[in-house]
Write a protein that holds these residues in place. Structure first.
Motif, PDB file in Angstrom:
ATOM      1  N   PRO A 242      -2.786  28.892 -32.831  1.00 36.12           N
ATOM      2  CA  PRO A 242      -4.086  28.242 -32.623  1.00 36.12           C
ATOM      3  C   PRO A 242      -3.963  27.015 -31.709  1.00 36.12           C
ATOM      4  O   PRO A 242      -3.004  26.244 -31.804  1.00 36.12           O
ATOM      5  N   LEU A 243      -4.962  26.852 -30.847  1.00 40.78           N
ATOM      6  CA  LEU A 243      -5.043  25.694 -29.955  1.00 40.78           C
ATOM      7  C   LEU A 243      -6.353  24.961 -30.222  1.00 40.78           C
ATOM      8  O   LEU A 243      -7.409  25.587 -30.332  1.00 40.78           O
ATOM      9  N   TYR A 244      -6.276  23.631 -30.324  1.00 43.58           N
ATOM     10  CA  TYR A 244      -7.449  22.784 -30.501  1.00 43.58           C
ATOM     11  C   TYR A 244      -7.347  21.696 -29.441  1.00 43.58           C
ATOM     12  O   TYR A 244      -6.445  20.845 -29.481  1.00 43.58           O
ATOM     13  N   THR A 245      -8.263  21.720 -28.485  1.00 43.98           N
ATOM     14  CA  THR A 245      -8.230  20.778 -27.368  1.00 43.98           C
ATOM     15  C   THR A 245      -9.525  19.994 -27.334  1.00 43.98           C
ATOM     16  O   THR A 245     -10.614  20.576 -27.393  1.00 43.98           O
ATOM     17  N   ALA A 246      -9.411  18.664 -27.275  1.00 44.39           N
ATOM     18  CA  ALA A 246     -10.566  17.779 -27.252  1.00 44.39           C
ATOM     19  C   ALA A 246     -10.525  16.935 -25.985  1.00 44.39           C
ATOM     20  O   ALA A 246      -9.540  16.225 -25.744  1.00 44.39           O
ATOM     21  N   ASP A 253     -12.654  17.039 -15.534  1.00 41.01           N
ATOM     22  CA  ASP A 253     -12.764  17.482 -14.151  1.00 41.01           C
ATOM     23  C   ASP A 253     -12.080  18.835 -13.986  1.00 41.01           C
ATOM     24  O   ASP A 253     -11.320  19.273 -14.862  1.00 41.01           O
ATOM     25  N   PRO A 254     -12.284  19.537 -12.870  1.00 41.06           N
ATOM     26  CA  PRO A 254     -11.682  20.859 -12.695  1.00 41.06           C
ATOM     27  C   PRO A 254     -10.157  20.860 -12.753  1.00 41.06           C
ATOM     28  O   PRO A 254      -9.562  21.797 -13.292  1.00 41.06           O
ATOM     29  N   ALA A 255      -9.523  19.808 -12.224  1.00 39.15           N
ATOM     30  CA  ALA A 255      -8.057  19.773 -12.240  1.00 39.15           C
ATOM     31  C   ALA A 255      -7.525  19.652 -13.665  1.00 39.15           C
ATOM     32  O   ALA A 255      -6.527  20.277 -14.025  1.00 39.15           O
ATOM     33  N   THR A 256      -8.191  18.829 -14.482  1.00 39.86           N
ATOM     34  CA  THR A 256      -7.786  18.707 -15.882  1.00 39.86           C
ATOM     35  C   THR A 256      -7.971  20.030 -16.610  1.00 39.86           C
ATOM     36  O   THR A 256      -7.093  20.490 -17.350  1.00 39.86           O
ATOM     37  N   ALA A 257      -9.131  20.660 -16.409  1.00 39.76           N
ATOM     38  CA  ALA A 257      -9.399  21.941 -17.060  1.00 39.76           C
ATOM     39  C   ALA A 257      -8.372  22.992 -16.636  1.00 39.76           C
ATOM     40  O   ALA A 257      -7.907  23.789 -17.467  1.00 39.76           O
ATOM     41  N   ALA A 258      -7.995  22.990 -15.362  1.00 40.42           N
ATOM     42  CA  ALA A 258      -7.023  23.970 -14.879  1.00 40.42           C
ATOM     43  C   ALA A 258      -5.652  23.742 -15.502  1.00 40.42           C
ATOM     44  O   ALA A 258      -4.943  24.700 -15.859  1.00 40.42           O
ATOM     45  N   ALA A 259      -5.265  22.473 -15.656  1.00 44.41           N
ATOM     46  CA  ALA A 259      -3.970  22.175 -16.266  1.00 44.41           C
ATOM     47  C   ALA A 259      -3.965  22.590 -17.738  1.00 44.41           C
ATOM     48  O   ALA A 259      -3.035  23.254 -18.210  1.00 44.41           O
ATOM     49  N   LEU A 260      -5.018  22.213 -18.471  1.00 43.34           N
ATOM     50  CA  LEU A 260      -5.057  22.526 -19.898  1.00 43.34           C
ATOM     51  C   LEU A 260      -5.110  24.028 -20.141  1.00 43.34           C
ATOM     52  O   LEU A 260      -4.616  24.513 -21.173  1.00 43.34           O
ATOM     53  N   GLY A 272      10.962  29.832 -24.743  1.00 43.55           N
ATOM     54  CA  GLY A 272      12.141  30.509 -24.227  1.00 43.55           C
ATOM     55  C   GLY A 272      13.325  29.581 -24.059  1.00 43.55           C
ATOM     56  O   GLY A 272      14.480  30.001 -24.171  1.00 43.55           O
ATOM     57  N   LEU A 273      13.041  28.304 -23.811  1.00 39.47           N
ATOM     58  CA  LEU A 273      14.122  27.313 -23.677  1.00 39.47           C
ATOM     59  C   LEU A 273      14.617  26.813 -25.029  1.00 39.47           C
ATOM     60  O   LEU A 273      15.828  26.720 -25.271  1.00 39.47           O
ATOM     61  N   PHE A 274      13.667  26.449 -25.906  1.00 41.81           N
ATOM     62  CA  PHE A 274      13.996  25.693 -27.112  1.00 41.81           C
ATOM     63  C   PHE A 274      13.859  26.472 -28.417  1.00 41.81           C
ATOM     64  O   PHE A 274      14.146  25.934 -29.484  1.00 41.81           O
ATOM     65  N   GLY A 275      13.403  27.694 -28.365  1.00 47.63           N
ATOM     66  CA  GLY A 275      13.198  28.452 -29.589  1.00 47.63           C
ATOM     67  C   GLY A 275      11.748  28.421 -30.027  1.00 47.63           C
ATOM     68  O   GLY A 275      10.885  27.867 -29.346  1.00 47.63           O
ATOM     69  N   PRO A 276      11.439  29.000 -31.179  1.00 44.86           N
ATOM     70  CA  PRO A 276      10.049  29.109 -31.638  1.00 44.86           C
ATOM     71  C   PRO A 276       9.364  27.751 -31.716  1.00 44.86           C
ATOM     72  O   PRO A 276       9.959  26.748 -32.110  1.00 44.86           O
ATOM     73  N   TYR A 277       8.098  27.733 -31.351  1.00 44.35           N
ATOM     74  CA  TYR A 277       7.303  26.510 -31.439  1.00 44.35           C
ATOM     75  C   TYR A 277       7.321  26.001 -32.880  1.00 44.35           C
ATOM     76  O   TYR A 277       7.111  26.777 -33.825  1.00 44.35           O
ATOM     77  N   PRO A 278       7.558  24.703 -33.099  1.00 45.94           N
ATOM     78  CA  PRO A 278       7.845  24.229 -34.468  1.00 45.94           C
ATOM     79  C   PRO A 278       6.639  23.922 -35.350  1.00 45.94           C
ATOM     80  O   PRO A 278       6.820  23.637 -36.532  1.00 45.94           O
ATOM     81  N   PHE A 279       5.408  23.966 -34.812  1.00 43.33           N
ATOM     82  CA  PHE A 279       4.259  23.552 -35.615  1.00 43.33           C
ATOM     83  C   PHE A 279       3.221  24.668 -35.705  1.00 43.33           C
ATOM     84  O   PHE A 279       3.313  25.683 -35.020  1.00 43.33           O
ATOM     85  N   ALA A 280       2.224  24.453 -36.558  1.00 40.48           N
ATOM     86  CA  ALA A 280       1.248  25.500 -36.852  1.00 40.48           C
ATOM     87  C   ALA A 280       0.135  25.592 -35.817  1.00 40.48           C
ATOM     88  O   ALA A 280      -0.637  26.552 -35.825  1.00 40.48           O
ATOM     89  N   SER A 281       0.002  24.615 -34.941  1.00 40.86           N
ATOM     90  CA  SER A 281      -1.006  24.659 -33.895  1.00 40.86           C
ATOM     91  C   SER A 281      -0.591  23.727 -32.769  1.00 40.86           C
ATOM     92  O   SER A 281       0.355  22.938 -32.908  1.00 40.86           O
ATOM     93  N   SER A 282      -1.313  23.807 -31.670  1.00 41.66           N
ATOM     94  CA  SER A 282      -1.058  22.919 -30.538  1.00 41.66           C
ATOM     95  C   SER A 282      -2.390  22.573 -29.898  1.00 41.66           C
ATOM     96  O   SER A 282      -3.455  22.814 -30.471  1.00 41.66           O
ATOM     97  N   GLY A 283      -2.338  22.007 -28.699  1.00 44.80           N
ATOM     98  CA  GLY A 283      -3.544  21.605 -28.004  1.00 44.80           C
ATOM     99  C   GLY A 283      -3.335  20.306 -27.265  1.00 44.80           C
ATOM    100  O   GLY A 283      -2.210  19.977 -26.857  1.00 44.80           O
ATOM    101  N   ALA A 284      -4.398  19.519 -27.122  1.00 41.62           N
ATOM    102  CA  ALA A 284      -4.300  18.252 -26.390  1.00 41.62           C
ATOM    103  C   ALA A 284      -5.528  17.408 -26.694  1.00 41.62           C
ATOM    104  O   ALA A 284      -6.568  17.908 -27.134  1.00 41.62           O
ATOM    105  N   ILE A 285      -5.377  16.101 -26.459  1.00 40.84           N
ATOM    106  CA  ILE A 285      -6.486  15.146 -26.527  1.00 40.84           C
ATOM    107  C   ILE A 285      -6.535  14.429 -25.185  1.00 40.84           C
ATOM    108  O   ILE A 285      -5.517  13.889 -24.726  1.00 40.84           O
TER     109      ILE A 285
END
Length: 466
Positions: A242-246, A253-260, A272-285
């Protein structure tokens, strides 16, 4: 005289019994007002280990007033007659320990708590602090601002290295990680975003209440709370994460939206570098702080923070890669002390070098050569920032990344990449020091890597060539 002698007999008998048991019984001692970190000696506290923070807060953006309670559940690691919590500013109304009123006092950023009865070593307890006031914005030794950053429509709490104490009482050192439940009430129409997963929302009396839960251990400096107007998007990665982005509408702006939009791709590549993602969700603020608040990104756990105040307010792709890589190196595996910060920043910088090469930009060799040529990168060894003001200086980042670059040249690609994946698994959800890392590398590879570490990690002089 005879009566006085008779009155003394019980005391004498108690003394004799105590002596016969091996000496006079000592009064329970105080927990230390600091863990003795070389760079931040007053950060954190001794005598207990926190397992959970329960924060129940209310915020009024118009006045800037924050109020509520913090229930700090911990285990005593020694007999305790009193202990400290870190809290900067704010007014404490009451403290209870185990549901019983406790005496307390303030001195600087230290809140000293005296339970109504001493705590035994190994005893679990909950200290509940009721507090209120206008939280402070703190200025770090390097001049950056952290703590509680007030915005035009709310606030953002950022805590690296010691800003968490500006908005809740805590054991404010990365060596003591805990789970969190954060419930916050804000005026209707505003959103409150924090770490972990959104466990529930409700509306009452014209206000919105958000409950965020972080089940994996988190250092206080990685805790965040962003309050304001946000465009919220929810999705999942192809792997089902799951991803939650605020995003503040002013920063969308379009550049921010494209990056996210590339977060799923970046997380897949970094897994692939570090192994399985360690948390139950991700995203950005992404929040609009204002020009006077400073502009830096931060790897707040499972949901990194980015300032959206540029023109345009873009989130640079390389910065997004950097902060997301911290979820493995920094957030899941957290430094044992602040002088070990290169284990965060050196790894994240090197990851950004790998990404640039992956994207067809500079090769890793070119990025390493540029870092080697940078005079500022050689001001001190990455494992030994001389002062707190140097915590985020160039050697921690660029020379820290050069340590990994030289390890790769020494070990070869295949063995190095196995090490890169094994290291986050070794201390998953825990803490690690520089000594832990060097010992792990020697054990994992079966090689004497002393020359590499002596030159690139600990050496004061710049080598003649890369």
């Amino acid at each position: 005289m005879r009566a006085a002698r008779h009155a003394l007999l019980p005391l004498l008998l108690a003394c004799c019994l105590s002596c016969s048991a091996g000496g006079v019984v000592a009064e329970p001692v105080a927990g230390a007002p600091g863990v003795g970190d070389r760079l931040f000696p007053h950060a954190g506290n001794g005598g207990y280990d926190v397992t959970h923070y329960g924060l129940d807060l209310s915020y009024e953006p118009s006045s800037g007033r924050l109020s509520g309670t913090a229930a700090v559940t911990a285990t005593a690691t020694q007999d305790l007659g009193r202990f400290n919590l870190d809290l900067s500013g704010l007014t404490v109304g009451s403290v209870t320990v185990g549901g019983h009123p406790a005496a307390f006092s303030r001195s600087g950023d230290e809140l000293t708590v005296r339970p109504d009865k001493p705590l035994d070593r190994g005893e679990q307890f909950t200290a509940t602090v009721a507090y209120a006031g206008v939280p402070r914005t703190l200025t770090d030794p390097d001049g950056s601002r952290e703590g509680w950053l007030r915005t035009s429509d709310g606030a953002v709490a950022l805590g690296e290295p010691v800003g968490a104490m500006a908005w809740f009482p805590c054991n404010n050192h990365p060596s003591d990680k805990a789970a969190y439940d954060l419930t916050v009430s804000v005026p209707g129409g505003l959103t409150a975003v924090s770490n972990g997963e959104l466990a529930g929302t409700s509306q009452t009396g014209g206000r919105s209440v958000f409950h965020w839960r972080t089940s994996r251990p988190m250092a206080t400096y990685l805790a965040t709370l962003a309050i304001g107007h946000f465009d919220v998007s929810r999705s999942t990665t192809p792997a089902g994460l799951p991803l939650y982005t605020a995003v503040d509408p002013r920063s969308n702006d379009p550049a921010t939206a494209a990056a996210l939009a590339r977060i799923p791709e970046i997380l897949d590549w970094e897994s692939g570098l570090f192994g399985p993602y360690p948390f139950a969700s991700s995203g950005a603020i992404v929040a609009h702080l204002g020009s006077d608040q400073g502009g830096y990104a931060l790897e707040t756990q499972n949901r990194p923070f980015f300032p959206g105040d540029g023109d345009p307010p873009a989130v640079p792709l390389s910065t997004l890669v950097h902060e997301l890589s911290h979820q493995w190196v920094g957030d899941s595996v957290t430094p044992r002390s602040w002088q070990d910060i290169w284990l965060n920043e050196g790894f994240a910088t090197y990851t950004a070098w790998l990404w640039d090469a992956h994207e067809g930009g500079d090769t890793v060799d070119q990025s390493a050569a540029a870092a080697f040529a940078e005079t500022a990168a050689w001001a001190f060894p990455p494992a030994s920032p001389p002062t707190a003001a140097d915590l985020f200086a160039a050697p921690v980042y660029r020379r820290g990344a050069l340590v990994l670059y030289e390890l790769r040249r020494t070990l070869g690609d295949a063995e190095f990449l196995r090490l890169l994946r094994a290291w986050p698994a070794e201390h998953r959800y825990g803490n690690a020091s520089t000594a832990d890392f060097t010992a792990f590398c020697a054990k994992f590879t079966g090689r004497d890597l002393t020359p590499v570490f002596r030159t690139w990690l600990y050496g004061a002089a710049k080598p003649a060539h890369l």
